[in-house]
Design an enzyme around this catalytic site. Structure first.
Site, PDB file in Angstrom:
ATOM      1  N   ASN A  32       0.852  -1.192   0.000  1.00 47.06           N
ATOM      2  CA  ASN A  32       0.000   0.000   0.000  1.00 47.06           C
ATOM      3  C   ASN A  32       0.894   1.251   0.000  1.00 47.06           C
ATOM      4  O   ASN A  32       0.783   2.130   0.845  1.00 47.06           O
ATOM      5  CB  ASN A  32      -0.951  -0.014   1.206  1.00 47.06           C
ATOM      6  CG  ASN A  32      -2.073   1.001   1.038  1.00 47.06           C
ATOM      7  OD1 ASN A  32      -2.335   1.822   1.907  1.00 47.06           O
ATOM      8  ND2 ASN A  32      -2.718   0.999  -0.101  1.00 47.06           N
ATOM      9  N   LEU A  33       1.770   1.272  -0.985  1.00 49.79           N
ATOM     10  CA  LEU A  33       2.872   2.248  -0.995  1.00 49.79           C
ATOM     11  C   LEU A  33       2.383   3.679  -1.219  1.00 49.79           C
ATOM     12  O   LEU A  33       1.518   3.923  -2.051  1.00 49.79           O
ATOM     13  CB  LEU A  33       3.877   1.857  -2.082  1.00 49.79           C
ATOM     14  CG  LEU A  33       4.439   0.432  -1.974  1.00 49.79           C
ATOM     15  CD1 LEU A  33       5.431   0.171  -3.102  1.00 49.79           C
ATOM     16  CD2 LEU A  33       5.090   0.192  -0.619  1.00 49.79           C
ATOM     17  N   ASP A  35       3.957   8.094  -0.854  1.00 48.21           N
ATOM     18  CA  ASP A  35       5.185   8.843  -1.136  1.00 48.21           C
ATOM     19  C   ASP A  35       6.264   8.638  -0.070  1.00 48.21           C
ATOM     20  O   ASP A  35       7.455   8.779  -0.363  1.00 48.21           O
ATOM     21  CB  ASP A  35       4.875  10.349  -1.254  1.00 48.21           C
ATOM     22  CG  ASP A  35       4.172  10.661  -2.570  1.00 48.21           C
ATOM     23  OD1 ASP A  35       4.037   9.733  -3.403  1.00 48.21           O
ATOM     24  OD2 ASP A  35       3.730  11.811  -2.760  1.00 48.21           O
ATOM     25  N   HIS A  37       7.027   5.754   1.362  1.00 50.08           N
ATOM     26  CA  HIS A  37       7.780   4.563   0.937  1.00 50.08           C
ATOM     27  C   HIS A  37       8.664   4.893  -0.271  1.00 50.08           C
ATOM     28  O   HIS A  37       9.810   4.440  -0.358  1.00 50.08           O
ATOM     29  CB  HIS A  37       6.821   3.449   0.505  1.00 50.08           C
ATOM     30  CG  HIS A  37       5.953   2.907   1.582  1.00 50.08           C
ATOM     31  ND1 HIS A  37       4.596   3.107   1.623  1.00 50.08           N
ATOM     32  CD2 HIS A  37       6.241   2.149   2.666  1.00 50.08           C
ATOM     33  CE1 HIS A  37       4.082   2.500   2.670  1.00 50.08           C
ATOM     34  NE2 HIS A  37       5.054   1.920   3.336  1.00 50.08           N
ATOM     35  N   GLU A 150      11.471   7.265   9.474  1.00 50.08           N
ATOM     36  CA  GLU A 150      11.535   7.751  10.866  1.00 50.08           C
ATOM     37  C   GLU A 150      10.135   7.930  11.450  1.00 50.08           C
ATOM     38  O   GLU A 150       9.985   8.154  12.638  1.00 50.08           O
ATOM     39  CB  GLU A 150      12.303   9.078  10.925  1.00 50.08           C
ATOM     40  CG  GLU A 150      13.786   8.877  10.719  1.00 50.08           C
ATOM     41  CD  GLU A 150      14.578  10.174  10.796  1.00 50.08           C
ATOM     42  OE1 GLU A 150      13.963  11.257  10.857  1.00 50.08           O
ATOM     43  OE2 GLU A 150      15.818  10.089  10.778  1.00 50.08           O
ATOM     44  N   SER A 188      -0.136   4.399   5.590  1.00 52.28           N
ATOM     45  CA  SER A 188      -1.168   3.575   4.933  1.00 52.28           C
ATOM     46  C   SER A 188      -2.480   3.692   5.705  1.00 52.28           C
ATOM     47  O   SER A 188      -3.558   3.595   5.119  1.00 52.28           O
ATOM     48  CB  SER A 188      -0.735   2.117   4.895  1.00 52.28           C
ATOM     49  OG  SER A 188       0.442   2.020   4.138  1.00 52.28           O
TER      50      SER A 188
END
Ligand code: PAF
Length: 284
Positions: A32-33, A35, A37, A150, A188
């Site tokens: 469920n990528l 920005d 990721h 992070e 996500s």
């Protein structure tokens, strides 16, 4: 982009890359990528000759009452995004590949101390699941470098501690949180929020900035700072899990002379649990 769906074909591919002398950058994800990721993939591309992403919704890190079944699975979209970033390969292991004997008898990795507080206290067993799957993925991929957001700062520290304690030959990179224009950290889980809830969720970042400013101006009454943020956000409809100022390495409550602090937040907006954090470096 190569699509690899078995451990044997993964090992063959990584072996080929290593024989060519290529360095391998690795981005583990649950898919469920967004920005956030893709920023990790960009960082890996800038750092390594070859970049591989794993997509695996890891059952071991979900509690009994958590959203494992509902967790968004968007493989075709994810693959298109990774091709757009120029990724070299995506690894899509099955649950059977990852946990062949079943979760009840799975050997596990546990990082003591840091795994038991904050998100670890609210989600018992969560960091054991994360450390175990990341360890297994590292064993499979044998990366030179691995990239984590992070945004999951406690997770990042758990993984760094595991890598140090188990003398693993991988360099862990933390990548700053990607935010919407409103300040809301990309996640996500934001997909579960209504438009109205999403607008409210941006108040988390504002509250953390206010806390950071107070600390930078010399206020060390951390409990008061935490409590006023909690009451402001509760008035806006959030349910508090925790808002704390902690030592960035140990995740223990902040002391007045700590140099590296982090504000860590976990709140519910409706049924959606949102986490965020803000780091503070102080001259003390
Ligand atoms: O951050 C995540 O997406 C997951 O916790 C991770 C690191 C991929 C392990 O399943």
């Amino acid at each position: 982009m190569k699509v690899v769906d078995s451990i044997a074909s993964l090992r063959a591919l990584i072996g080929e890359w290593k024989r060519q002398g290529s360095s391998v950058g690795f981005v583990p994800t649950m898919g469920n990528l967004h920005d956030g990721h893709l920023k990790l993939v960009k960082r890996a591309k800038a750092h390594n000759d070859k970049v591989i992403i794993s997509i695996f919704v890891n059952p071991m890190q979900f509690g009994a009452n958590e959203d494992l079944d509902a967790y968004p699975r968007t493989i075709e979209d994810d693959k298109a995004k990774l091709i757009g970033e120029g990724a070299d390969a995506v690894f899509l292991p099955s649950v059977q590949d990852m946990y062949p004997a079943g979760l009840d008898v799975q050997t596990f990795v546990e990082v003591p101390g840091i795994s038991d507080v904050l998100c670890g206290a609210s989600r018992p067993g969560h960091f054991r699941g994360v450390a175990t799957v990341v360890n297994k993925l590292f064993n499979m991929v044998q990366p030179d470098d691995a990239f984590f957001g992070e945004k999951d700062f406690q997770q990042l520290q758990v993984i760094r501690t595991m890598v140090r304690d188990l003398s693993m030959a991988v360099t862990v990179h933390g990548v700053p949180t990607e935010r919407e224009a409103s300040g809301l950290a990309m996640s996500s889980r934001n997909g579960y929020l209504s438009t109205e809830e999403k607008a409210k969720a941006s108040l988390i970042y504002q509250a953390m900035q206010k806390m950071k400013l107070a600390i930078e101006q010399g206020d060390t009454n951390f409990a008061d700072i935490e409590n006023s943020a909690i009451s402001e956000l509760e008035k806006e409809g959030f349910k508090n899990d925790y808002i704390k100022v902690v030592n960035a390495q140990t995740f223990m409550p902040a002391a007045a002379d700590d140099k590296q602090l982090v504000i860590v937040v976990a709140l519910f907006m409706g049924t959606t649990r949102l986490i965020d954090n803000l780091q503070i470096t102080r001259e003390v």
